[in-house]
Structures are given as structure tokens and as C-alpha cells.
Design a protein around this motif. Structure first.
Motif, PDB file in Angstrom:
ATOM      1  N   ILE A 128       4.543   2.223  14.124  1.00 21.29           N
ATOM      2  CA  ILE A 128       5.906   2.807  13.664  1.00 21.29           C
ATOM      3  C   ILE A 128       6.406   4.001  14.482  1.00 21.29           C
ATOM      4  O   ILE A 128       7.609   3.843  14.942  1.00 21.29           O
ATOM      5  CB  ILE A 128       5.515   3.329  12.364  1.00 21.29           C
ATOM      6  N   ASP A 129       5.435   4.809  14.952  1.00 24.69           N
ATOM      7  CA  ASP A 129       5.945   5.860  15.891  1.00 24.69           C
ATOM      8  C   ASP A 129       4.653   6.168  16.591  1.00 24.69           C
ATOM      9  O   ASP A 129       3.688   5.356  16.587  1.00 24.69           O
ATOM     10  CB  ASP A 129       6.486   6.887  14.956  1.00 24.69           C
ATOM     11  N   GLU A 130       4.596   7.022  17.154  1.00 27.91           N
ATOM     12  CA  GLU A 130       3.570   7.422  18.096  1.00 27.91           C
ATOM     13  C   GLU A 130       2.470   7.897  17.360  1.00 27.91           C
ATOM     14  O   GLU A 130       1.141   7.616  17.883  1.00 27.91           O
ATOM     15  CB  GLU A 130       3.685   8.928  18.782  1.00 27.91           C
ATOM     16  N   ARG A 131       2.433   8.232  16.136  1.00 25.75           N
ATOM     17  CA  ARG A 131       1.155   8.550  15.417  1.00 25.75           C
ATOM     18  C   ARG A 131       0.524   7.457  14.239  1.00 25.75           C
ATOM     19  O   ARG A 131      -0.180   7.516  13.823  1.00 25.75           O
ATOM     20  CB  ARG A 131       1.258  10.033  14.815  1.00 25.75           C
ATOM     21  N   ASP A 180      13.142   8.723   3.065  1.00 25.29           N
ATOM     22  CA  ASP A 180      13.914   8.646   1.979  1.00 25.29           C
ATOM     23  C   ASP A 180      14.638   7.295   1.883  1.00 25.29           C
ATOM     24  O   ASP A 180      13.949   6.400   2.557  1.00 25.29           O
ATOM     25  CB  ASP A 180      15.271   9.467   2.433  1.00 25.29           C
ATOM     26  N   LYS A 181      15.442   7.163   0.946  1.00 21.91           N
ATOM     27  CA  LYS A 181      15.812   5.559   0.530  1.00 21.91           C
ATOM     28  C   LYS A 181      16.484   4.982   1.764  1.00 21.91           C
ATOM     29  O   LYS A 181      16.147   3.708   1.941  1.00 21.91           O
ATOM     30  CB  LYS A 181      16.901   5.682  -0.514  1.00 21.91           C
ATOM     31  N   GLU A 182      17.116   5.458   2.771  1.00 18.36           N
ATOM     32  CA  GLU A 182      17.417   4.984   3.826  1.00 18.36           C
ATOM     33  C   GLU A 182      16.733   4.699   5.013  1.00 18.36           C
ATOM     34  O   GLU A 182      16.640   3.549   5.563  1.00 18.36           O
ATOM     35  CB  GLU A 182      18.892   5.792   4.474  1.00 18.36           C
ATOM     36  N   MET A 183      15.763   5.455   5.278  1.00 16.76           N
ATOM     37  CA  MET A 183      14.590   5.616   6.159  1.00 16.76           C
ATOM     38  C   MET A 183      13.235   5.438   5.692  1.00 16.76           C
ATOM     39  O   MET A 183      12.587   6.686   5.347  1.00 16.76           O
ATOM     40  CB  MET A 183      14.625   6.673   7.060  1.00 16.76           C
ATOM     41  N   THR A 184      13.030   4.224   5.160  1.00 19.41           N
ATOM     42  CA  THR A 184      11.685   4.292   4.174  1.00 19.41           C
ATOM     43  C   THR A 184      10.258   4.422   5.137  1.00 19.41           C
ATOM     44  O   THR A 184       9.292   4.838   4.471  1.00 19.41           O
ATOM     45  CB  THR A 184      11.506   2.915   3.515  1.00 19.41           C
ATOM     46  N   PHE A 185      10.541   4.251   6.305  1.00 19.32           N
ATOM     47  CA  PHE A 185       9.187   4.688   7.469  1.00 19.32           C
ATOM     48  C   PHE A 185       9.366   6.259   7.779  1.00 19.32           C
ATOM     49  O   PHE A 185       8.630   6.507   8.497  1.00 19.32           O
ATOM     50  CB  PHE A 185       9.381   3.832   8.578  1.00 19.32           C
ATOM     51  N   GLY A 186      10.294   6.909   7.360  1.00 17.14           N
ATOM     52  CA  GLY A 186      10.772   8.161   7.875  1.00 17.14           C
ATOM     53  C   GLY A 186      11.393   8.397   9.116  1.00 17.14           C
ATOM     54  O   GLY A 186      11.852   7.282   9.460  1.00 17.14           O
ATOM     55  N   ASP A 243       0.955  -1.276   0.015  1.00 14.40           N
ATOM     56  CA  ASP A 243       0.116  -0.141  -0.174  1.00 14.40           C
ATOM     57  C   ASP A 243       0.934   1.294  -0.001  1.00 14.40           C
ATOM     58  O   ASP A 243       0.735   2.071   1.004  1.00 14.40           O
ATOM     59  CB  ASP A 243      -1.030  -0.044   1.401  1.00 14.40           C
ATOM     60  N   HIS A 244       1.698   1.338  -1.142  1.00 14.19           N
ATOM     61  CA  HIS A 244       2.602   2.572  -1.043  1.00 14.19           C
ATOM     62  C   HIS A 244       1.958   3.957  -1.545  1.00 14.19           C
ATOM     63  O   HIS A 244       2.236   4.936  -0.781  1.00 14.19           O
ATOM     64  CB  HIS A 244       3.942   2.322  -1.878  1.00 14.19           C
ATOM     65  N   THR A 245       1.119   3.712  -2.523  1.00 11.50           N
ATOM     66  CA  THR A 245       0.574   5.217  -2.762  1.00 11.50           C
ATOM     67  C   THR A 245      -0.547   5.564  -1.637  1.00 11.50           C
ATOM     68  O   THR A 245      -0.464   6.666  -1.371  1.00 11.50           O
ATOM     69  CB  THR A 245      -0.228   4.863  -4.169  1.00 11.50           C
ATOM     70  N   HIS A 246      -1.082   4.644  -0.884  1.00 12.78           N
ATOM     71  CA  HIS A 246      -2.031   5.042  -0.132  1.00 12.78           C
ATOM     72  C   HIS A 246      -1.112   5.528   1.243  1.00 12.78           C
ATOM     73  O   HIS A 246      -1.470   6.491   1.926  1.00 12.78           O
ATOM     74  CB  HIS A 246      -2.512   3.726   0.567  1.00 12.78           C
ATOM     75  N   GLY A 247       0.041   5.155   1.403  1.00 19.36           N
ATOM     76  CA  GLY A 247       1.069   5.510   2.320  1.00 19.36           C
ATOM     77  C   GLY A 247       1.195   6.859   2.460  1.00 19.36           C
ATOM     78  O   GLY A 247       0.866   7.861   3.575  1.00 19.36           O
ATOM     79  N   HIS A 248       1.450   7.722   1.116  1.00 13.92           N
ATOM     80  CA  HIS A 248       1.446   9.192   1.158  1.00 13.92           C
ATOM     81  C   HIS A 248       0.083   9.879   1.374  1.00 13.92           C
ATOM     82  O   HIS A 248       0.217  10.808   2.356  1.00 13.92           O
ATOM     83  CB  HIS A 248       2.029   9.477  -0.380  1.00 13.92           C
ATOM     84  N   ARG A 249      -0.815   9.364   0.957  1.00 11.32           N
ATOM     85  CA  ARG A 249      -2.197   9.916   1.322  1.00 11.32           C
ATOM     86  C   ARG A 249      -2.493  10.016   2.860  1.00 11.32           C
ATOM     87  O   ARG A 249      -2.722  10.748   3.400  1.00 11.32           O
ATOM     88  CB  ARG A 249      -3.486   9.045   0.426  1.00 11.32           C
TER      89      ARG A 249
END
Length: 320
Positions: A262-265, A93-99, A6-12
Motif C-alpha cells: 500500500i505504501d512503505e509501511r 476518509d471516504k475518498e482515500m480509504t487506504f489513507g 478485515d476492516h476492524t483489524h485495519g484500525h488496530r
């Protein structure tokens, strides 16, 4: 074998979830305004540290210099929190794909561990002073502790609203609250010494404060460790989530379910889904249900056919 990432949805989702989050938390502080508050709190603590060191050198008071170092630890905890806040807003980014969202969780852990260390040190210091109560200049202690308390309360006020919304800022806020409690105890202790000359009050209060700080730090660090250990969100049961996915029309069964924060949110789930018919509408229905019922916007679902067997179970195991 079809896979649905679900990558496209990830941005939305990052955008939509941000809105949902701000609706849930009416005290949500604007990031730039928040940064200004933390920066102001750091500045106030650094000024106090400088003033106390100068005062300590002039008056020859070791207690004053020790308190200055304590306040410097406050400023450092805020600098760590401030840096993590900035870093967490970097795009993935490429190294931190989860941000970089977990930077705040790591900073919170660092600050809680330092609080535990401070509380253990205070406890040891209090116990040693029980057997050898020091000479204390009551008035000097009361005046300086009063100034320190004022600064701690200003810092706490600057970070209070943000502490409800962030593990990271809450850790720095507790650091300050612990300092404020120490200052209150020092003022009480100084007053008791001035009035009754009962010097044991100082170590007794020190021990009480150390236990209080330790109790708070250990309670608050639990959710931080849970996130870093890839634990499930506290408000979602894995069994309940799996059952809800299995109930979606077209789904025969669900297995290999991994749910984590993933993180707090943001939270994420991956699972293998056995689907008899056309996968696309079934997957869309699962994703919609995950978003609406469990507030999970990032999901990776692998489709399997009935009777096909799980690819992961069939794969040869690496030799140990």
C-alpha cells in the motif's frame, strides 16, 4: 458466499504495525521533530539562494546565479518532501480509504525524476563546455562553492537519519548529496584552474557528477515505481505466501491471490479461500499467520465451498 473484510483489524493494525515498525527501526524520528528538521533545512537553502542571487547581481557572475537556481531546486525538493510528510499523516476518509500514505511515494517519484532531468542537463552542459572551455574566475568559484558545500552538508545532516526510514526523505537527501558532490567538484576544479590553469577540468568533473547522479537516481527510483505499480513487497514471494495459506488447517486450496504494497509501511493481500468446514476459525488462523509470518495486517479473504467453483470465473465476461 461469505466474505470477510478485515476492516476492524485495519484500525488496530495501523497502530500495532506502527509500534512494530518503530521497534525494527531504532533510528525512527519523532514526526514533529522530523518536520522541524526539514523546515530548518528548507530555511537554510532559501537563505543561501537569496545570498547567491544578491552576490551574483553585485559581482556580475552568471555562474553564481546559476548555482543559486540549483540550490533553489534543493529547497523545492525539500518543500515537496515536507508537504508529502504532512499529507501522509492525514487519517483515511471516504475518498482515500487506504489513507494518504502514498503521498510520500509520489513525492519521491517527483524528486527522482527531477534529479534525472538535472543530471541529463549537467551532462549536456559538460559536453558542450569540453569543446569550448569557459573563462573561470578561480577564487570566486572556490569561495562560493565552499559556502554552498557547507549549506549542503548542514541540510544533509538534518535529513540523514530520516532518509533511512522514508523513501520520500531519501529522495530529497540524495538531491542534497548530489549538490554537495557538485560543490566539491567545483572547489577541486577551481583549485586546479588556479594552480595549473587547466580549464578542461571543469567540464570533465561536470560530466562525471552527472553520470554519478543519474546512476543513483535510477537505482533509487525502482522501489518507488514498484509500489506505485502495485508490485509485491520485495521480501515476500507470492508463491510462498499462497503455499503458507494453503497449509493452514481447514484450507483445501487458495487462488486469486493479490499481494501488494500500500505504501512503505503497509502491505495488503486479497484471496479466495476454499474451506470445507466452519470458515470463522480458519480465517482467523490465516490472518494470524499472515500477521506473524509476513507482517501483513490488512487482508480480505473470500470463502468458497469445495466444488462450488469460483464466482469470478463463472461471471459473464464484459464484451470488449
Amino acid at each position: 458466499m461469505a466474505q470477510d473484510h478485515d476492516h476492524t483489524h485495519g484500525h488496530r493494525h495501523d497502530h500495532a504495525h506502527g509500534h512494530a515498525h518503530s521497534h525494527r527501526h531504532h533510528h525512527h524520528v519523532d514526526p514533529d521533530a522530523g518536520d522541524r528538521r526539514v523546515a530548518a533545512a528548507v530555511a537554510v537553502n532559501l537563505l543561501l539562494t537569496l545570498a547567491q542571487i544578491v552576490g551574483g547581481v553585485i559581482s556580475g557572475s552568471m555562474a553564481l546565479i546559476a548555482d543559486a537556481i540549483h540550490n533553489l531546486s534543493d529547497a523545492v525538493s525539500l518543500v515537496i518532501a515536507f508537504g508529502a510528510r504532512k499529507l501522509s499523516r492525514k487519517p483515511r476518509d471516504k475518498e482515500m480509504t487506504f489513507g494518504y500514505g502514498r503521498a510520500e511515494v509520489v513525492a519521491a517519484l517527483v524528486n527522482y525524476v527531477s534529479l534525472v532531468v538535472i543530471s541529463v542537463y549537467l551532462f549536456a552542459e559538460g559536453v558542450s563546455r569540453l569543446f569550448n572551455p569557459p573563462e573561470i574566475a578561480g577564487w570566486t568559484v572556490v569561495v562560493i562553492a565552499g559556502i554552498a558545500l557547507a549549506v549542503d552538508l548542514v541540510t544533509a545532516a538534518l535529513t540523514y537519519a530520516m532518509s533511512k526510514d522514508s523513501l520520500n526523505i531519501r529522495a530529497a537527501f540524495l538531491h542534497n548529496l548530489a549538490d554537495a558532490a557538485t560543490s566539491v567538484a567545483v572547489i577541486l576544479g577551481g583549485a586546479v584552474i588556479l594552480i595549473w590553469d587547466w580549464r578542461l577540468i571543469d567540464p570533465i568533473l561536470t560530466i562525471a557528477i552527472s553520470v554519478y547522479i543519474l546512476w543513483h537516481a535510477l537505482a533509487e527510483v525502482r522501489p518507488v515505481i514498484r509500489i506505485l505499480m502495485l508490485g509485491t513487497p520485495e521480501d515476500v514471494q507470492t508463491d510462498e505466501l499462497s503455499a503458507a495459506m494453503a497449509e493452514v488447517a481447514g484450507v483445501e486450496s487458495v487462488h486469486h491471490v493479490h499481494l501488494w504494497q500500500i505504501d512503505e509501511r503497509r502491505r495488503s493481500v486479497e484471496a479466495h479461500v476454499v474451506v470445507a468446514g466452519t470458515p470463522a476459525p480458519v480465517l482467523a488462523a490465516i490472518k494470524r499467520m499472515l500477521r506473524e509470518r509476513f507482517d501483513i495486517g490488512h487482508s480480505t479473504l473470500e470463502v468458497e465451498r469445495p466444488g462450488q467453483g469460483c464466482a469470478e470465473e463463472d461471471a459473464p465476461r464484459p464484451a470488449v
